[in-house]
Design a protein around this motif. Structure first.
Motif, PDB file in Angstrom:
ATOM      1  N   ARG A   1      -0.345   1.100  13.446  1.00 19.33           N
ATOM      2  CA  ARG A   1      -0.801   1.070  14.828  1.00 19.33           C
ATOM      3  C   ARG A   1      -0.064   1.994  15.656  1.00 19.33           C
ATOM      4  O   ARG A   1       0.239   1.805  16.817  1.00 19.33           O
ATOM      5  N   GLY A   2       0.224   3.201  15.216  1.00 17.30           N
ATOM      6  CA  GLY A   2       0.859   4.364  16.010  1.00 17.30           C
ATOM      7  C   GLY A   2       2.588   4.488  16.023  1.00 17.30           C
ATOM      8  O   GLY A   2       2.771   5.388  16.723  1.00 17.30           O
ATOM      9  N   PHE A   3       3.101   3.620  15.474  1.00 16.44           N
ATOM     10  CA  PHE A   3       4.710   3.531  15.704  1.00 16.44           C
ATOM     11  C   PHE A   3       5.030   3.319  14.170  1.00 16.44           C
ATOM     12  O   PHE A   3       4.685   2.520  13.243  1.00 16.44           O
ATOM     13  N   SER A   4       6.347   3.921  14.080  1.00 14.51           N
ATOM     14  CA  SER A   4       7.060   3.850  13.116  1.00 14.51           C
ATOM     15  C   SER A   4       7.537   2.312  12.674  1.00 14.51           C
ATOM     16  O   SER A   4       8.129   1.689  13.439  1.00 14.51           O
ATOM     17  N   LEU A   5       7.603   2.189  11.424  1.00 10.94           N
ATOM     18  CA  LEU A   5       7.909   0.829  10.875  1.00 10.94           C
ATOM     19  C   LEU A   5       9.390   0.915  10.081  1.00 10.94           C
ATOM     20  O   LEU A   5       9.959   0.132   9.503  1.00 10.94           O
ATOM     21  N   GLN A   6       9.934   2.138  10.198  1.00 12.34           N
ATOM     22  CA  GLN A   6      10.988   2.568   9.189  1.00 12.34           C
ATOM     23  C   GLN A   6      12.320   1.688   9.597  1.00 12.34           C
ATOM     24  O   GLN A   6      13.078   1.250   8.514  1.00 12.34           O
ATOM     25  N   ASN A   7      12.524   1.445  10.812  1.00 15.17           N
ATOM     26  CA  ASN A   7      13.479   0.677  11.220  1.00 15.17           C
ATOM     27  C   ASN A   7      13.294  -1.004  11.457  1.00 15.17           C
ATOM     28  O   ASN A   7      14.047  -1.701  12.184  1.00 15.17           O
ATOM     29  N   ASN A   8      12.215  -1.231  10.977  1.00 18.36           N
ATOM     30  CA  ASN A   8      11.622  -2.729  11.304  1.00 18.36           C
ATOM     31  C   ASN A   8      11.082  -3.258  10.036  1.00 18.36           C
ATOM     32  O   ASN A   8      10.158  -3.926  10.089  1.00 18.36           O
ATOM     33  N   THR A   9      11.990  -3.316   9.005  1.00 21.91           N
ATOM     34  CA  THR A   9      11.587  -3.626   7.554  1.00 21.91           C
ATOM     35  C   THR A   9      12.820  -4.625   7.429  1.00 21.91           C
ATOM     36  O   THR A   9      14.166  -4.672   7.759  1.00 21.91           O
ATOM     37  N   PHE A  10      12.449  -6.035   7.101  1.00 21.08           N
ATOM     38  CA  PHE A  10      13.370  -7.142   7.062  1.00 21.08           C
ATOM     39  C   PHE A  10      13.287  -7.759   5.587  1.00 21.08           C
ATOM     40  O   PHE A  10      12.253  -7.629   4.959  1.00 21.08           O
ATOM     41  N   VAL A  11      14.441  -8.305   5.245  1.00 22.79           N
ATOM     42  CA  VAL A  11      14.511  -8.789   4.070  1.00 22.79           C
ATOM     43  C   VAL A  11      14.748 -10.498   4.194  1.00 22.79           C
ATOM     44  O   VAL A  11      15.932 -10.709   4.590  1.00 22.79           O
ATOM     45  N   ASP A  12      13.906 -11.343   4.044  1.00 18.10           N
ATOM     46  CA  ASP A  12      14.309 -12.893   4.109  1.00 18.10           C
ATOM     47  C   ASP A  12      14.586 -12.811   5.745  1.00 18.10           C
ATOM     48  O   ASP A  12      15.642 -13.742   5.952  1.00 18.10           O
ATOM     49  N   GLY A  13      14.190 -12.251   6.541  1.00 17.80           N
ATOM     50  CA  GLY A  13      14.102 -12.486   7.913  1.00 17.80           C
ATOM     51  C   GLY A  13      15.407 -11.546   8.479  1.00 17.80           C
ATOM     52  O   GLY A  13      15.729 -11.893   9.573  1.00 17.80           O
ATOM     53  N   ILE A  14      16.321 -10.891   7.584  1.00 16.47           N
ATOM     54  CA  ILE A  14      17.185 -10.058   8.090  1.00 16.47           C
ATOM     55  C   ILE A  14      16.998  -8.431   8.101  1.00 16.47           C
ATOM     56  O   ILE A  14      16.540  -7.999   7.064  1.00 16.47           O
ATOM     57  N   ARG A  15      17.200  -7.989   9.115  1.00 18.80           N
ATOM     58  CA  ARG A  15      17.033  -6.365   9.157  1.00 18.80           C
ATOM     59  C   ARG A  15      17.518  -5.846   7.939  1.00 18.80           C
ATOM     60  O   ARG A  15      18.618  -5.921   7.627  1.00 18.80           O
ATOM     61  N   ASP A  16      16.876  -4.597   7.346  1.00 20.25           N
ATOM     62  CA  ASP A  16      17.028  -4.068   6.192  1.00 20.25           C
ATOM     63  C   ASP A  16      17.306  -2.501   6.537  1.00 20.25           C
ATOM     64  O   ASP A  16      16.228  -2.066   6.881  1.00 20.25           O
ATOM     65  N   LEU A  17      18.393  -2.197   6.350  1.00 21.01           N
ATOM     66  CA  LEU A  17      18.793  -0.473   6.798  1.00 21.01           C
ATOM     67  C   LEU A  17      18.880   0.138   5.322  1.00 21.01           C
ATOM     68  O   LEU A  17      18.970  -0.361   4.481  1.00 21.01           O
ATOM     69  N   GLY A  18      18.729   1.277   5.436  1.00 16.22           N
ATOM     70  CA  GLY A  18      19.089   2.195   4.552  1.00 16.22           C
ATOM     71  C   GLY A  18      17.754   3.075   3.790  1.00 16.22           C
ATOM     72  O   GLY A  18      16.382   2.728   3.955  1.00 16.22           O
ATOM     73  N   ALA A  19      17.995   4.290   3.542  1.00 17.89           N
ATOM     74  CA  ALA A  19      16.964   5.156   2.869  1.00 17.89           C
ATOM     75  C   ALA A  19      16.504   4.830   1.564  1.00 17.89           C
ATOM     76  O   ALA A  19      17.396   5.679   0.737  1.00 17.89           O
ATOM     77  N   VAL A  20      15.830   4.091   1.287  1.00 22.57           N
ATOM     78  CA  VAL A  20      15.774   3.658   0.027  1.00 22.57           C
ATOM     79  C   VAL A  20      14.255   3.409  -0.323  1.00 22.57           C
ATOM     80  O   VAL A  20      13.510   2.959   0.560  1.00 22.57           O
ATOM     81  N   THR A  21      13.676   3.629  -1.365  1.00 22.52           N
ATOM     82  CA  THR A  21      12.364   3.418  -1.885  1.00 22.52           C
ATOM     83  C   THR A  21      12.277   2.073  -2.507  1.00 22.52           C
ATOM     84  O   THR A  21      12.806   1.655  -3.478  1.00 22.52           O
ATOM     85  N   ARG A  22      11.913   1.214  -1.669  1.00 17.98           N
ATOM     86  CA  ARG A  22      12.063  -0.269  -2.129  1.00 17.98           C
ATOM     87  C   ARG A  22      11.038  -0.813  -3.330  1.00 17.98           C
ATOM     88  O   ARG A  22      10.057  -0.269  -3.196  1.00 17.98           O
ATOM     89  N   ASP A  23      11.488  -1.538  -4.095  1.00 17.21           N
ATOM     90  CA  ASP A  23      10.647  -1.985  -5.317  1.00 17.21           C
ATOM     91  C   ASP A  23      10.214  -3.393  -5.255  1.00 17.21           C
ATOM     92  O   ASP A  23      11.051  -4.213  -4.486  1.00 17.21           O
ATOM     93  N   THR A  24       9.319  -3.890  -6.079  1.00 12.03           N
ATOM     94  CA  THR A  24       8.867  -5.065  -5.805  1.00 12.03           C
ATOM     95  C   THR A  24       8.948  -6.128  -6.860  1.00 12.03           C
ATOM     96  O   THR A  24       8.732  -7.141  -6.952  1.00 12.03           O
ATOM     97  N   PHE A  25      10.082  -5.595  -7.869  1.00 12.14           N
ATOM     98  CA  PHE A  25      10.407  -6.524  -8.941  1.00 12.14           C
ATOM     99  C   PHE A  25      11.019  -7.851  -8.433  1.00 12.14           C
ATOM    100  O   PHE A  25      10.929  -8.859  -9.216  1.00 12.14           O
TER     101      PHE A  25
END
Length: 739
Positions: free
Chosen positions: A115-139
């Protein structure tokens, strides 16, 4: 050292303390003589694709009674599609687009926009912010949750258009083990294992692991290699006190892709007529170096303890340490040169009309970045009756330390130009030595308190609200520059009302806010007057208004929803043409409608579908010479569909997705005929799947991607000179085993 400090100190401090003090008192809200309403538990068969509740404890009502747009992509969908990366998983939700980096480089890790805004710094894992330049896997993912609209009350800073919450797989009671192996076109090779072992009546251990060594369809030299391990141990299951210990470890050793020149594609422009009318390059051409690399180490370790106090009250504490390091060397491509260039030269020389001699400039860049996060959350969930209403309350305190450092390396040597139509990856390139002592980086420390409540007034009406207060301190410390600091308080809230039209459907309205302080997305403050990252400026503020309806149909097997929304991001820097000074009255406005359906149409037919029709524009956004009126990479219409049908031992799947035109050129009154690839054209892509169940233990699945072999632009850089195409028709076969 010189410091820049904010004018915003001291606001809301009393409110922050008051809310913090209310958290432990929340569980005391019940009176001893109060009796909770009787709850009747009915066992119901789980519906594939469909989730009834979020795994996020802050969302205190079932999804159908939550007044905002939330989509949950469950692991069953990911498995049927063979989606192995987060970007592939997000193809199942409308409104998300992918991005390419600038300056001859590609963006590192997952880079997407909602919706027009970056999500790169708004990714969370189990409710905690996740940082880092990584291609996340689904395994190691149980599901992916996408929350849309301003969501500062749930996440803190940022989240102007929403956030992602990735839910990890956890150990559970019962022995359950499986493994899979995949081979496919593009030299695809991948294997996964999921082992859950019950250790006692109350404890269990789970191991998820993945290894892959794959090429990329339609690309030479590009590779995705690595392995991952997810570990989970839990004790106290079925008792009032439970301890969860879990971690995830990812190692990637990839060959990154800088894309191909945009020559010959729709909208390509060059002042040289010969180049302007030239043919496309081979899509498999690799303009990088055999020495390009992308090495990623990502680790996170989490401890969670939960205790049931009784009468519907649970307290929990979560502690996490996460660290991600990326070391990447990439060769990017830039301008096309219609010139003869001797083999020993690095720049073009004599003009030539022979395309076989044309070259493209290349750049050599290195990213050596480390991200660290330390988090602690203490929270309470409780249900009680008060004021004639039934309440479901979540409250908590969060402490967060985030740090990002980018280390400098000195380049030596020169980087050769590449032949436009026949590049040589073995050409001599500049190399990067060890770290040279320069560091660009910063830290953010945040103390947050929050409370959410769903209050049921009667059988028809309920209210849903949340409030979050953040006190942050941000410091930028770059080698050779003055240290810059900022601190302040953020207030984010949400409020909504739900009216039950029937037992299985409702109407709702909601309003939500978020705030993003200067430097809040990249830890980088600026001393330049008027710069959006200058600590003297106010935080950007976003509000979202949403009206919608949600229904559970077909005996609650199918959820459908429709919503209209408007988000406005305010306090952006722009130039006041009267005073020729930078002011904070620029805005970005995004509005539209979103439709969704997920669940079962029949016992054998599953579906997940979504459509988003949006309009984005920038208001009062201008410099001294130009006016910006649109938002890059924001299509007006996106659509996604995946459905599968089971016929005896066979399962058939078919999916489609559509993305309308995405603008690159967003300045007003610009002649697009003279702009190089001013937009990404619209595109339809279809995928298919067929699976066969040999027995309860063994099955096989064939996935075919881009079924009709459509050539389409996937991403384009901001300058229009280079792009990446979507994968051509490709296929993968996966064998699944249970034991």
């Amino acid at each position: 050292m010189a410091q820049i400090r904010s004018r915003k100190h001291g606001k809301h401090v009393q409110l922050l303390a008051l809310l913090a003090a209310s958290v432990p008192a929340a569980g005391m809200a019940q009176q001893a003589n109060q009796t909770l309403p009787t709850v009747t538990v009915r066992e119901a068969a789980e519906v594939p694709y469909k989730a009834d509740r979020s795994a996020n404890e802050k969302i205190t009502a079932p999804l159908v009674d939550t007044p905002k747009t939330i989509q949950i992509i469950k692991k069953e969908v990911l498995e049927e599609q063979g989606a192995v990366t987060l970007m592939e998983a997000l193809r199942n939700t409308p409104g998300i687009t992918m991005q390419m980096g600038e300056n001859g480089n590609t963006s590192a890790g997952d880079t997407f926009q909602l919706r027009g805004f970056s999500l790169q710094n708004n990714t969370f894992v189990d409710g905690i912010r996740d940082l880092g330049a990584v291609t996340r896997d689904t395994f190691n993912l149980e599901q992916v949750e996408i929350v849309k609209g301003a969501a500062g009350a749930e996440t803190g800073r940022g989240a102007a258009s929403g956030y992602l919450n990735l839910i990890s797989k956890q150990a559970h009671i019962g022995d359950e083990s499986s493994a899979s192996g995949t081979v496919g076109t593009g030299s695809r090779k991948r294997a996964t294992v999921d082992l859950n072992k019950q250790l006692s009546e109350t404890s269990a251990f789970r191991l998820n692991a993945m290894v892959q060594d794959s090429g990329v369809d339609g690309r030479d030299y590009v590779e995705n290699k690595g392995y991952g391990v997810g570990l989970s141990y839990v004790t106290g299951l079925g008792t009032p006190t439970r301890l969860h210990l879990f971690s995830q470890h990812l190692r990637q050793k990839n060959v990154p892709d800088g894309g191909i020149p945009s020559v010959g594609f729709e909208g390509f422009y060059n002042a040289n007529a010969a180049i302007r009318n030239a043919a496309k390059v081979d899509r498999e051409n690799y303009y990088g170096s055999v020495n390009d690399r992308e090495k990623v180490d990502a680790d996170m370790i989490t401890a969670k303890i939960e205790h049931d106090l009784g009468q519907g009250t649970t307290v929990r504490n979560i502690t996490r340490l996460g660290k991600t390091h990326m070391d990447r060397t990439l060769t990017g491509i830039n301008a096309i040169n219609a010139a003869n260039t001797p083999a020993s030269a690095t720049t073009p020389q004599v003009f030539a009309n022979n395309p076989a001699t044309w070259t493209v400039s290349r750049s050599r860049q290195n990213v050596d970045q480390e991200n660290t996060i330390i988090a602690n959350q203490t929270s309470l969930n409780t249900v009680f009756s008060a004021g004639g209403m039934e309440h479901s309350l979540a409250a908590g305190v969060e402490l967060l330390h985030e740090k990002q450092q980018t280390f400098g390396r000195t380049a030596t040597g020169t980087t050769r130009v590449a032949n436009l139509y026949n590049p040589n990856p073995s050409d001599a390139m500049a190399t990067f030595g060890p770290r040279n002592g320069t560091v660009t980086g910063g830290t953010t420390n945040t103390l947050s308190v929050y409370a959410f409540d769903t209050a049921k007034l009667n059988d028809k009406w309920s209210l849903n609200g949340g409030l979050r207060l953040d006190h942050y301190k941000l410091k930028t410390a770059n080698t050779g520059a003055a240290e810059l600091k900022d601190s302040g308080n953020l207030v984010s809230w949400s409020f909504g009302g739900i009216y039950k039209l029937a037992e299985n459907g409702n109407l709702y309205a909601s309003y939500a806010t978020s705030e993003t302080p200067p430097g809040g997305n990249n830890f980088q403050l600026s001393a330049a007057a008027g710069n959006q990252a200058n600590a003297a400026l106010d935080p950007q503020k976003t509000n979202t208004v949403e009206l919608g309806t949600k229904w559970e149909l077909l005996n609650k097997r199918l959820n459908v929803a429709a919503a209209v929304f408007r988000s406005v991001n305010d306090k952006q820097t722009t130039t006041d043409t009267v005073t020729n000074t930078v002011q904070q009255f620029g805005k970005t406005q995004v509005q539209g409608i979103e439709l969704s359906a997920v669940g079962q149409i029949t016992n054998f037919w599953q579906i997940t579908a979504g459509l988003a029709k949006t309009s984005t524009k920038q208001i009062d956004q201008q410099s001294a010479t130009t006016v910006t009126d649109s938002v890059r990479w924001s299509p007006d219409l996106t659509f996604t569909l995946w459905n599968s049908y089971q016929l005896d031992k066979w399962t058939f799947g078919l999916g489609a997705r559509y993305t309308s035109e995405q603008k690159r050129v967003i300045t007003a009154a610009t002649n697009l005929a003279t702009q190089n690839v001013p937009n990404i054209p619209s595109a339809w892509v279809a995928d298919a799947m067929v699976g066969y169940q040999f027995s309860d233990k063994v099955s096989v699945r064939l996935n075919v991607y881009n079924l009709f072999d459509k050539e389409y632009l996937s991403v384009l850089n901001n300058g229009g000179s280079r792009l990446a195409l979507g994968a051509p028709r490709s296929a993968a076969v996966t064998a699944n085993f249970k034991f």
